[in-house]
Design an enzyme around this catalytic site. Sequence first.
Site, mmCIF file in Angstrom:
data_model
loop_
_atom_site.group_PDB
_atom_site.id
_atom_site.type_symbol
_atom_site.label_atom_id
_atom_site.label_comp_id
_atom_site.label_asym_id
_atom_site.label_seq_id
_atom_site.Cartn_x
_atom_site.Cartn_y
_atom_site.Cartn_z
ATOM 1 N N HIS A 100 0.320 -29.670 33.536
ATOM 2 C CA HIS A 100 0.407 -28.547 32.811
ATOM 3 C C HIS A 100 -0.461 -28.501 31.594
ATOM 4 C CE1 HIS A 100 2.758 -25.855 30.015
ATOM 5 N NE2 HIS A 100 1.733 -24.845 30.380
ATOM 6 N N GLU A 103 -4.195 -27.934 33.513
ATOM 7 C CA GLU A 103 -4.331 -26.453 33.784
ATOM 8 C C GLU A 103 -4.880 -25.843 32.266
ATOM 9 O OE1 GLU A 103 -1.781 -22.684 33.153
ATOM 10 O OE2 GLU A 103 -0.535 -24.062 34.283
ATOM 11 N N HIS A 104 -4.390 -26.095 31.192
ATOM 12 C CA HIS A 104 -4.878 -25.668 29.991
ATOM 13 C C HIS A 104 -6.301 -26.108 29.640
ATOM 14 C CE1 HIS A 104 -1.518 -23.333 27.806
ATOM 15 N NE2 HIS A 104 -0.833 -23.817 28.769
ATOM 16 N N GLU A 200 4.277 -25.235 23.061
ATOM 17 C CA GLU A 200 4.808 -24.319 23.903
ATOM 18 C C GLU A 200 6.377 -24.928 24.392
ATOM 19 O OE1 GLU A 200 3.989 -22.589 28.537
ATOM 20 O OE2 GLU A 200 2.277 -23.400 27.308
#
Length: 334
Positions: A100, A103-104, A200
Amino acid sequence: MKKNKILAFMMAIAFCTALLMQPGIVMAKETDTFVIEEGNDYSGFKCVGISELKESDSVLYTLEHVNTGAQLVWVKNSDTNKGFAITFKTPADNDKGIPHIIEHSVLGGSEKYPLKSPFFRLESQSLKTFLNAFTTSAYTYYPLASRNDKDFNNLVSVYLDAIFSPKFLENEKIFMEQGIRKEIFKQEDPIVYNGVVYNEMKGYEPDPYRNLNRLVNRTLYPDTPYRFYSAGDPEEIQQLTYEEFKEFYLSYYQPSNALFYFYGDLYLPEYLEYINDEYLVSYEKQEKVEIQRQPESGRKLENTAYYPMRRVTGDGSFLTHKKVMAEKWGCCTE
Protein backbone atom coordinates in the site's frame (compact mmCIF):
# COMPACT_ATOMS: atom_id res chain seq x y z
CA MET A 1 -1.49 33.25 -0.13
CA LYS A 2 -0.07 35.03 -3.20
CA LYS A 3 3.25 33.18 -2.87
CA ASN A 4 1.40 29.85 -2.67
CA LYS A 5 -0.53 30.62 -5.85
CA ILE A 6 2.66 31.60 -7.68
CA LEU A 7 4.40 28.43 -6.49
CA ALA A 8 1.50 26.25 -7.62
CA PHE A 9 1.47 28.01 -10.99
CA MET A 10 5.22 27.49 -11.45
CA MET A 11 4.95 23.80 -10.52
CA ALA A 12 2.17 23.34 -13.06
CA ILE A 13 4.34 24.94 -15.74
CA ALA A 14 7.26 22.70 -14.76
CA PHE A 15 5.12 19.58 -14.99
CA CYS A 16 3.72 20.51 -18.41
CA THR A 17 7.24 21.31 -19.61
CA ALA A 18 8.47 17.93 -18.40
CA LEU A 19 5.72 16.21 -20.39
CA LEU A 20 6.67 18.10 -23.54
CA MET A 21 10.41 17.54 -23.15
CA GLN A 22 10.30 13.78 -22.64
CA PRO A 23 10.71 11.39 -25.58
CA GLY A 24 7.08 10.68 -26.26
CA ILE A 25 5.00 7.88 -27.70
CA VAL A 26 4.17 8.77 -31.30
CA MET A 27 0.84 7.47 -32.48
CA ALA A 28 0.63 6.28 -36.07
CA LYS A 29 -2.53 7.13 -37.98
CA GLU A 30 -2.85 3.99 -40.08
CA THR A 31 -3.75 1.66 -37.22
CA ASP A 32 -5.77 -0.71 -39.41
CA THR A 33 -2.74 -1.56 -41.56
CA PHE A 34 -0.90 -3.20 -38.66
CA VAL A 35 -1.54 -6.90 -38.18
CA ILE A 36 -0.13 -8.93 -35.29
CA GLU A 37 0.63 -12.53 -36.17
CA GLU A 38 1.14 -15.30 -33.64
CA GLY A 39 4.79 -16.32 -33.27
CA ASN A 40 6.22 -13.04 -34.56
CA ASP A 41 8.37 -10.61 -32.57
CA TYR A 42 7.53 -6.93 -32.16
CA SER A 43 10.12 -4.71 -30.41
CA GLY A 44 11.20 -7.51 -28.10
CA PHE A 45 7.66 -8.84 -27.55
CA LYS A 46 6.56 -12.17 -29.03
CA CYS A 47 2.91 -12.81 -29.79
CA VAL A 48 1.96 -16.06 -28.04
CA GLY A 49 -1.80 -16.05 -28.52
CA ILE A 50 -4.72 -14.51 -30.43
CA SER A 51 -8.37 -15.08 -29.59
CA GLU A 52 -11.68 -13.50 -30.58
CA LEU A 53 -13.93 -11.96 -27.93
CA LYS A 54 -17.28 -12.03 -29.68
CA GLU A 55 -19.21 -10.64 -26.72
CA SER A 56 -17.36 -7.32 -26.94
CA ASP A 57 -16.55 -7.37 -30.66
CA SER A 58 -12.85 -7.45 -29.75
CA VAL A 59 -9.67 -9.41 -30.41
CA LEU A 60 -7.40 -10.41 -27.52
CA TYR A 61 -3.66 -10.44 -28.25
CA THR A 62 -1.30 -11.99 -25.71
CA LEU A 63 2.40 -11.15 -25.92
CA GLU A 64 5.47 -11.96 -23.85
CA HIS A 65 8.68 -9.94 -23.61
CA VAL A 66 11.44 -12.31 -24.69
CA ASN A 67 14.25 -11.03 -22.42
CA THR A 68 12.28 -10.44 -19.21
CA GLY A 69 9.19 -12.62 -19.47
CA ALA A 70 6.89 -9.64 -18.92
CA GLN A 71 3.31 -10.37 -19.98
CA LEU A 72 1.29 -7.97 -22.15
CA VAL A 73 -2.28 -8.18 -23.40
CA TRP A 74 -4.15 -5.95 -25.81
CA VAL A 75 -7.93 -5.98 -26.17
CA LYS A 76 -8.26 -4.49 -29.63
CA ASN A 77 -11.56 -2.92 -30.65
CA SER A 78 -13.00 0.36 -31.95
CA ASP A 79 -13.48 1.96 -28.51
CA THR A 80 -11.87 5.42 -28.45
CA ASN A 81 -11.74 5.41 -24.65
CA LYS A 82 -8.30 3.83 -24.57
CA GLY A 83 -7.11 2.04 -21.45
CA PHE A 84 -3.76 1.06 -19.96
CA ALA A 85 -2.69 -0.67 -16.75
CA ILE A 86 0.29 -2.34 -15.11
CA THR A 87 -0.25 -5.07 -12.55
CA PHE A 88 2.33 -6.68 -10.24
CA LYS A 89 2.00 -9.68 -7.97
CA THR A 90 2.82 -8.21 -4.56
CA PRO A 91 1.96 -10.88 -1.97
CA ALA A 92 2.02 -9.43 1.54
CA ASP A 93 4.00 -11.38 4.15
CA ASN A 94 3.13 -9.18 7.13
CA ASP A 95 0.69 -6.46 8.24
CA LYS A 96 3.07 -3.51 7.71
CA GLY A 97 1.23 -2.29 4.61
CA ILE A 98 4.32 -2.26 2.37
CA PRO A 99 2.40 -2.82 -0.92
CA HIS A 100 0.00 0.00 0.00
CA ILE A 101 2.79 2.44 0.90
CA ILE A 102 4.67 1.63 -2.31
CA GLU A 103 1.51 2.32 -4.31
CA HIS A 104 1.40 5.81 -2.79
CA SER A 105 5.13 6.41 -3.03
CA VAL A 106 5.71 5.52 -6.70
CA LEU A 107 3.32 8.33 -7.61
CA GLY A 108 5.40 10.78 -5.57
CA GLY A 109 7.89 11.69 -8.28
CA SER A 110 10.16 9.89 -10.75
CA GLU A 111 13.36 10.36 -12.72
CA LYS A 112 11.70 12.01 -15.73
CA TYR A 113 9.00 13.74 -13.69
CA PRO A 114 10.72 14.80 -10.45
CA LEU A 115 7.77 16.71 -9.03
CA LYS A 116 6.47 16.03 -5.55
CA SER A 117 3.07 14.74 -6.67
CA PRO A 118 2.70 14.26 -10.45
CA PHE A 119 -0.35 12.07 -9.81
CA PHE A 120 -2.31 15.00 -8.39
CA ARG A 121 -1.15 17.21 -11.27
CA LEU A 122 -2.60 14.68 -13.67
CA GLU A 123 -5.79 14.52 -11.62
CA SER A 124 -6.42 18.23 -12.07
CA GLN A 125 -4.87 18.91 -15.50
CA SER A 126 -5.39 15.73 -17.51
CA LEU A 127 -8.29 14.86 -19.80
CA LYS A 128 -8.36 11.37 -18.32
CA THR A 129 -11.56 9.37 -18.00
CA PHE A 130 -10.00 7.22 -15.26
CA LEU A 131 -6.84 7.43 -13.19
CA ASN A 132 -6.06 5.54 -10.00
CA ALA A 133 -4.08 2.79 -8.28
CA PHE A 134 -5.19 -0.13 -6.11
CA THR A 135 -3.63 -2.57 -3.66
CA THR A 136 -4.90 -6.00 -2.64
CA SER A 137 -3.37 -8.74 -0.51
CA ALA A 138 -1.70 -10.26 -3.56
CA TYR A 139 -1.66 -7.67 -6.35
CA THR A 140 -1.04 -3.97 -7.00
CA TYR A 141 -2.32 -2.38 -10.17
CA TYR A 142 -2.17 1.04 -11.81
CA PRO A 143 -4.99 1.67 -14.34
CA LEU A 144 -5.75 4.74 -16.46
CA ALA A 145 -7.90 5.71 -19.44
CA SER A 146 -8.40 8.66 -21.77
CA ARG A 147 -10.15 9.47 -25.06
CA ASN A 148 -7.52 12.02 -26.09
CA ASP A 149 -4.48 10.49 -27.86
CA LYS A 150 -1.91 12.99 -26.60
CA ASP A 151 -3.27 12.89 -23.07
CA PHE A 152 -3.30 9.08 -23.09
CA ASN A 153 0.34 8.99 -24.19
CA ASN A 154 1.33 11.43 -21.44
CA LEU A 155 -0.47 9.38 -18.81
CA VAL A 156 1.22 6.17 -19.95
CA SER A 157 4.62 7.89 -19.93
CA VAL A 158 4.17 9.28 -16.40
CA TYR A 159 2.92 5.96 -14.99
CA LEU A 160 5.71 3.93 -16.59
CA ASP A 161 8.40 6.23 -15.24
CA ALA A 162 6.78 6.42 -11.81
CA ILE A 163 6.72 2.63 -11.56
CA PHE A 164 10.15 1.79 -12.98
CA SER A 165 12.15 4.88 -11.94
CA PRO A 166 10.64 6.16 -8.66
CA LYS A 167 12.44 8.86 -6.69
CA PHE A 168 11.80 7.16 -3.35
CA LEU A 169 14.69 4.74 -4.01
CA GLU A 170 17.06 7.62 -3.35
CA ASN A 171 14.84 9.95 -1.35
CA GLU A 172 13.81 8.54 2.04
CA LYS A 173 11.64 11.59 2.69
CA ILE A 174 9.02 10.25 0.27
CA PHE A 175 8.77 7.06 2.32
CA MET A 176 8.54 9.10 5.52
CA GLU A 177 5.81 11.31 4.08
CA GLN A 178 3.70 8.55 2.52
CA GLY A 179 4.43 5.75 4.99
CA ILE A 180 5.60 6.39 8.52
CA ARG A 181 7.75 8.86 10.46
CA LYS A 182 8.29 9.96 14.03
CA GLU A 183 7.63 13.56 15.01
CA ILE A 184 8.32 15.67 18.08
CA PHE A 185 7.79 19.42 18.25
CA LYS A 186 8.99 20.21 21.77
CA GLN A 187 11.53 18.41 23.91
CA GLU A 188 8.94 17.68 26.58
CA ASP A 189 6.34 16.41 24.07
CA PRO A 190 5.83 12.69 23.44
CA ILE A 191 6.94 11.22 20.12
CA VAL A 192 4.05 10.82 17.70
CA TYR A 193 3.74 8.80 14.48
CA ASN A 194 2.62 10.34 11.22
CA GLY A 195 2.36 9.47 7.51
CA VAL A 196 -0.28 9.47 4.78
CA VAL A 197 -0.95 5.71 4.76
CA TYR A 198 -0.50 5.43 8.54
CA ASN A 199 -3.13 8.10 9.16
CA GLU A 200 -5.45 6.64 6.53
CA MET A 201 -5.39 3.25 8.24
CA LYS A 202 -5.79 4.80 11.71
CA GLY A 203 -9.05 6.22 10.42
CA TYR A 204 -10.25 2.77 9.41
CA GLU A 205 -9.47 1.12 12.77
CA PRO A 206 -13.04 1.46 14.17
CA ASP A 207 -14.65 0.26 10.90
CA PRO A 208 -16.48 -3.00 11.79
CA TYR A 209 -16.75 -4.11 8.16
CA ARG A 210 -13.00 -3.90 7.60
CA ASN A 211 -12.36 -5.70 10.86
CA LEU A 212 -14.82 -8.39 9.84
CA ASN A 213 -13.21 -8.80 6.42
CA ARG A 214 -9.75 -9.15 8.00
CA LEU A 215 -11.07 -11.82 10.34
CA VAL A 216 -12.65 -13.75 7.46
CA ASN A 217 -9.42 -13.69 5.45
CA ARG A 218 -7.29 -14.78 8.41
CA THR A 219 -9.69 -17.62 9.11
CA LEU A 220 -10.28 -18.94 5.58
CA TYR A 221 -6.79 -18.38 4.13
CA PRO A 222 -4.28 -18.98 6.95
CA ASP A 223 -1.55 -20.27 4.61
CA THR A 224 -1.73 -17.58 1.91
CA PRO A 225 -0.94 -13.84 1.57
CA TYR A 226 -4.66 -13.14 2.02
CA ARG A 227 -4.30 -13.67 5.76
CA PHE A 228 -2.27 -10.46 5.96
CA TYR A 229 -3.58 -6.90 5.89
CA SER A 230 -1.83 -5.45 2.83
CA ALA A 231 -3.32 -2.01 3.49
CA GLY A 232 -1.43 -1.93 6.79
CA ASP A 233 -2.17 -2.24 10.48
CA PRO A 234 -1.15 1.05 12.16
CA GLU A 235 0.73 -0.69 14.97
CA GLU A 236 2.64 -2.83 12.48
CA ILE A 237 3.33 0.12 10.15
CA GLN A 238 5.22 1.74 13.04
CA GLN A 239 7.78 -1.09 12.81
CA LEU A 240 8.46 -0.66 9.08
CA THR A 241 11.96 0.42 8.01
CA TYR A 242 13.07 2.21 4.86
CA GLU A 243 15.40 -0.68 3.95
CA GLU A 244 12.57 -3.23 4.24
CA PHE A 245 10.37 -0.98 2.14
CA LYS A 246 12.93 -0.69 -0.69
CA GLU A 247 13.72 -4.40 -0.61
CA PHE A 248 10.06 -5.26 -1.20
CA TYR A 249 9.90 -2.90 -4.20
CA LEU A 250 13.09 -4.27 -5.77
CA SER A 251 11.86 -7.84 -5.30
CA TYR A 252 8.41 -7.47 -6.84
CA TYR A 253 8.45 -4.45 -9.17
CA GLN A 254 10.26 -6.36 -11.88
CA PRO A 255 9.13 -6.81 -15.51
CA SER A 256 9.21 -10.60 -15.00
CA ASN A 257 6.46 -10.06 -12.43
CA ALA A 258 4.45 -7.56 -14.47
CA LEU A 259 1.36 -7.68 -16.65
CA PHE A 260 0.87 -4.77 -19.08
CA TYR A 261 -2.67 -4.18 -20.31
CA PHE A 262 -3.85 -2.13 -23.29
CA TYR A 263 -7.42 -1.63 -24.42
CA GLY A 264 -9.19 0.07 -27.31
CA ASP A 265 -8.45 1.67 -30.65
CA LEU A 266 -4.70 2.32 -30.52
CA TYR A 267 -1.52 1.56 -32.47
CA LEU A 268 0.27 -1.01 -30.31
CA PRO A 269 3.73 -1.13 -32.03
CA GLU A 270 4.64 2.36 -30.81
CA TYR A 271 3.88 1.39 -27.21
CA LEU A 272 5.81 -1.88 -27.48
CA GLU A 273 8.84 -0.01 -28.80
CA TYR A 274 8.61 2.66 -26.09
CA ILE A 275 8.23 0.17 -23.22
CA ASN A 276 11.08 -1.98 -24.47
CA ASP A 277 13.56 0.80 -25.32
CA GLU A 278 12.89 3.07 -22.35
CA TYR A 279 12.51 0.48 -19.56
CA LEU A 280 12.61 -3.27 -20.20
CA VAL A 281 15.90 -3.26 -22.09
CA SER A 282 17.80 -2.77 -18.81
CA TYR A 283 16.22 -5.79 -17.04
CA GLU A 284 16.81 -9.52 -17.15
CA LYS A 285 14.40 -12.38 -16.66
CA GLN A 286 13.80 -13.39 -13.05
CA GLU A 287 11.91 -16.17 -11.35
CA LYS A 288 8.14 -15.83 -11.57
CA VAL A 289 6.24 -14.92 -8.40
CA GLU A 290 3.56 -17.45 -7.53
CA ILE A 291 0.56 -16.72 -5.30
CA GLN A 292 0.03 -19.64 -2.94
CA ARG A 293 -3.43 -21.21 -2.89
CA GLN A 294 -5.11 -22.29 0.31
CA PRO A 295 -5.34 -26.10 0.73
CA GLU A 296 -8.81 -27.41 1.52
CA SER A 297 -9.43 -27.79 5.22
CA GLY A 298 -12.41 -30.10 4.86
CA ARG A 299 -14.07 -28.67 7.94
CA LYS A 300 -16.09 -25.69 9.11
CA LEU A 301 -14.03 -22.85 10.54
CA GLU A 302 -15.31 -20.39 13.13
CA ASN A 303 -13.67 -17.35 14.65
CA THR A 304 -14.57 -14.33 16.79
CA ALA A 305 -12.88 -10.95 17.09
CA TYR A 306 -13.56 -7.59 18.73
CA TYR A 307 -13.39 -4.06 17.35
CA PRO A 308 -13.64 -0.52 18.79
CA MET A 309 -17.20 0.83 18.52
CA ARG A 310 -18.12 4.28 17.24
CA ARG A 311 -21.85 4.01 16.74
CA VAL A 312 -23.93 1.21 18.13
CA THR A 313 -26.74 -0.35 16.11
CA GLY A 314 -28.61 -2.95 18.14
CA ASP A 315 -26.01 -4.78 20.20
CA GLY A 316 -23.21 -3.78 17.80
CA SER A 317 -22.54 -7.34 16.62
CA PHE A 318 -21.90 -8.50 13.05
CA LEU A 319 -22.22 -11.98 11.59
CA THR A 320 -20.98 -13.29 8.24
CA HIS A 321 -21.09 -16.65 6.48
CA LYS A 322 -18.57 -17.43 3.71
CA LYS A 323 -17.86 -20.45 1.58
CA VAL A 324 -14.63 -21.26 -0.27
CA MET A 325 -15.53 -22.99 -3.53
CA ALA A 326 -13.66 -26.02 -4.82
CA GLU A 327 -10.49 -25.18 -6.75
CA LYS A 328 -11.76 -26.84 -9.93
CA TRP A 329 -14.39 -24.08 -10.09
CA GLY A 330 -11.76 -21.41 -9.44
CA CYS A 331 -10.51 -20.15 -6.10
CA CYS A 332 -13.16 -17.76 -4.93
CA THR A 333 -15.25 -16.76 -1.93
CA GLU A 334 -19.00 -16.71 -1.99
